[in-house]
Design a protein around this motif. Structure first.
Motif, PDB file in Angstrom:
ATOM      1  N   UNK A  11     -75.884  22.617 -20.360  1.00 34.58           N
ATOM      2  CA  UNK A  11     -76.745  23.335 -19.497  1.00 34.58           C
ATOM      3  C   UNK A  11     -76.427  22.774 -18.168  1.00 34.58           C
ATOM      4  N   UNK A  12     -76.412  23.649 -17.182  1.00 35.04           N
ATOM      5  CA  UNK A  12     -76.282  23.290 -15.646  1.00 35.04           C
ATOM      6  C   UNK A  12     -77.364  22.415 -15.280  1.00 35.04           C
ATOM      7  N   UNK A  13     -78.552  22.446 -15.924  1.00 35.25           N
ATOM      8  CA  UNK A  13     -79.790  21.538 -15.247  1.00 35.25           C
ATOM      9  C   UNK A  13     -79.813  20.226 -16.311  1.00 35.25           C
ATOM     10  N   UNK A  58     -64.281  10.185  -4.353  1.00 37.90           N
ATOM     11  CA  UNK A  58     -63.017  10.864  -5.203  1.00 37.90           C
ATOM     12  C   UNK A  58     -63.318  11.999  -5.939  1.00 37.90           C
ATOM     13  N   UNK A  59     -64.556  11.902  -6.783  1.00 34.77           N
ATOM     14  CA  UNK A  59     -64.799  13.067  -7.624  1.00 34.77           C
ATOM     15  C   UNK A  59     -65.705  14.081  -6.791  1.00 34.77           C
ATOM     16  N   UNK A  60     -66.442  13.671  -5.704  1.00 38.05           N
ATOM     17  CA  UNK A  60     -66.802  14.927  -4.705  1.00 38.05           C
ATOM     18  C   UNK A  60     -65.611  15.635  -4.321  1.00 38.05           C
ATOM     19  N   UNK A  61     -64.476  15.075  -3.987  1.00 36.12           N
ATOM     20  CA  UNK A  61     -63.328  15.726  -3.100  1.00 36.12           C
ATOM     21  C   UNK A  61     -62.692  17.010  -4.362  1.00 36.12           C
ATOM     22  N   UNK A  62     -62.978  16.375  -5.552  1.00 38.41           N
ATOM     23  CA  UNK A  62     -62.385  17.384  -6.809  1.00 38.41           C
ATOM     24  C   UNK A  62     -63.585  18.340  -7.149  1.00 38.41           C
ATOM     25  N   UNK A  65     -68.117  18.358 -11.557  1.00 38.56           N
ATOM     26  CA  UNK A  65     -69.544  18.630 -11.990  1.00 38.56           C
ATOM     27  C   UNK A  65     -70.434  17.275 -12.506  1.00 38.56           C
ATOM     28  N   UNK A  66     -71.485  16.889 -12.064  1.00 38.09           N
ATOM     29  CA  UNK A  66     -72.343  16.064 -12.470  1.00 38.09           C
ATOM     30  C   UNK A  66     -72.066  14.588 -11.919  1.00 38.09           C
ATOM     31  N   UNK A  67     -71.169  14.659 -10.919  1.00 36.34           N
ATOM     32  CA  UNK A  67     -70.691  13.369 -10.214  1.00 36.34           C
ATOM     33  C   UNK A  67     -71.327  12.753  -9.124  1.00 36.34           C
ATOM     34  N   UNK A  68     -71.834  13.683  -8.350  1.00 38.71           N
ATOM     35  CA  UNK A  68     -72.812  13.070  -7.218  1.00 38.71           C
ATOM     36  C   UNK A  68     -74.017  14.025  -7.303  1.00 38.71           C
TER      37      UNK A  68
END
Length: 297
Positions: A189-191, A206-210, A213-216
């Motif tokens: 689930x998204x939440x 790095x993960x934000x640039x790509x 999901x769930x990275x930041x």
């Protein structure tokens, strides 16, 4: 300057008397007095007040006795290091990004000590920006970090050499009771709660640039904890606190045992390399870079 003069001065301070000091130095008093005068000429000032029937030691000399002793200790230590120098016994400081400390450093140390049994390491872990600053200041001999194809170029000159130790993969994992929320298609689930990286950290950027999901915090609808420490994320994921992104090298045992489940098939993965940087003017650092660059091939 004759270093024996400093020994003479220290004995004089201990005895407080020229005759007794000369006896301890196993020379005549006139010879001892000549050596003290030699020290005074080098110093450019007198350390004794000479009277007809007595000699007084300068208070300035007594006030600096501790410094004289410390100087003699440093000189002896330097002499010993030079005479018994062995490059293989050097202690190397390593500025290391948190994640590769846990995923690679222990194996690197074991590999190095098989070739150089006496080598020692002083590990200085931190965020990548802090590690780079430490390395640039010359406070560490080596820099250990992750790099990727999208990484910004390091601010290093031509004397800095880079070698690649190995490759790793960042992937989203889920553990604890949260494993049972995993759907048949590999999604959650998204939440779903997440343990995320700060957006200004290396892995966060790095993960934000790509847009993973769930990275930041901005890529998760329910970020319950934010930390740049991958080992902390690993423990929180294991307890089911939230989904988290981890290097495969830190999570493969738990994935094999079923304690964690990889969600890379659904949410993707990021390839990174474990890199080492060292100054080409540092002989032992270059020897280890040579060793590590071929050690895993």
């Amino acid at each position: 300057m004759d270093l024996h003069w400093l020994d003479d001065v220290l004995v004089l301070l201990e005895e407080g008397n020229m005759t007794r000091a000369a006896a301890r130095r196993n020379i005549t008093q006139p010879a001892f007095s000549r050596r003290i005068r030699g020290f005074e000429r080098w110093l450019g000032t007198e350390i004794l007040s000479r009277h007809a029937n007595s000699v007084e030691i300068s208070p300035a000399l007594a006030a600096n006795e501790h410094e004289i002793r410390a100087l003699m200790a440093r000189i002896r230590e330097l002499r010993g290091r030079i005479s018994a120098f062995d490059p293989a016994s050097t202690t190397l400081a390593v500025a290391a990004q948190h994640a590769p400390v846990f995923s690679a450093f222990s194996e690197m140390v074991l590999h190095a000590r098989r070739r150089y049994p006496a080598v020692r390491f002083r590990l200085r872990p931190g965020n990548l920006s802090d590690c780079v600053s430490t390395f640039l200041r010359g406070d560490s001999n080596l820099l250990l970090c992750y790099v990727s194809e999208t990484s910004r170029p390091m601010p290093f000159g031509d004397t800095i050499r880079r070698e690649i130790w190995g490759e790793d993969i960042l992937l989203p994992v889920i553990g604890g009771p949260l494993r049972y929320t995993l759907r048949d298609d590999g999604s959650v689930p998204a939440d779903t709660p997440a343990v995320v990286y700060p957006e200004n950290s290396y892995l966060g950027e790095l993960l934000q640039a790509s847009e993973r999901s769930f990275a930041t915090s901005s890529l998760s609808n329910n970020a319950v904890c934010e930390t740049a420490l991958s080992s902390g994320i690993r423990e929180l994921v294991l307890q089911g606190v939230g989904v988290g992104w981890l290097p495969f090298s830190m999570a493969f045992r738990e994935i094999e045992s079923g304690q964690m489940i990889s969600m890379a098939g659904r949410y993707g993965q990021e390839h990174v390399k474990t890199a080492l940087y060292g100054d080409t003017r540092d002989e032992m650092a270059c020897a280890l870079l040579d060793l590590w660059s071929t050690g895993r091939r």
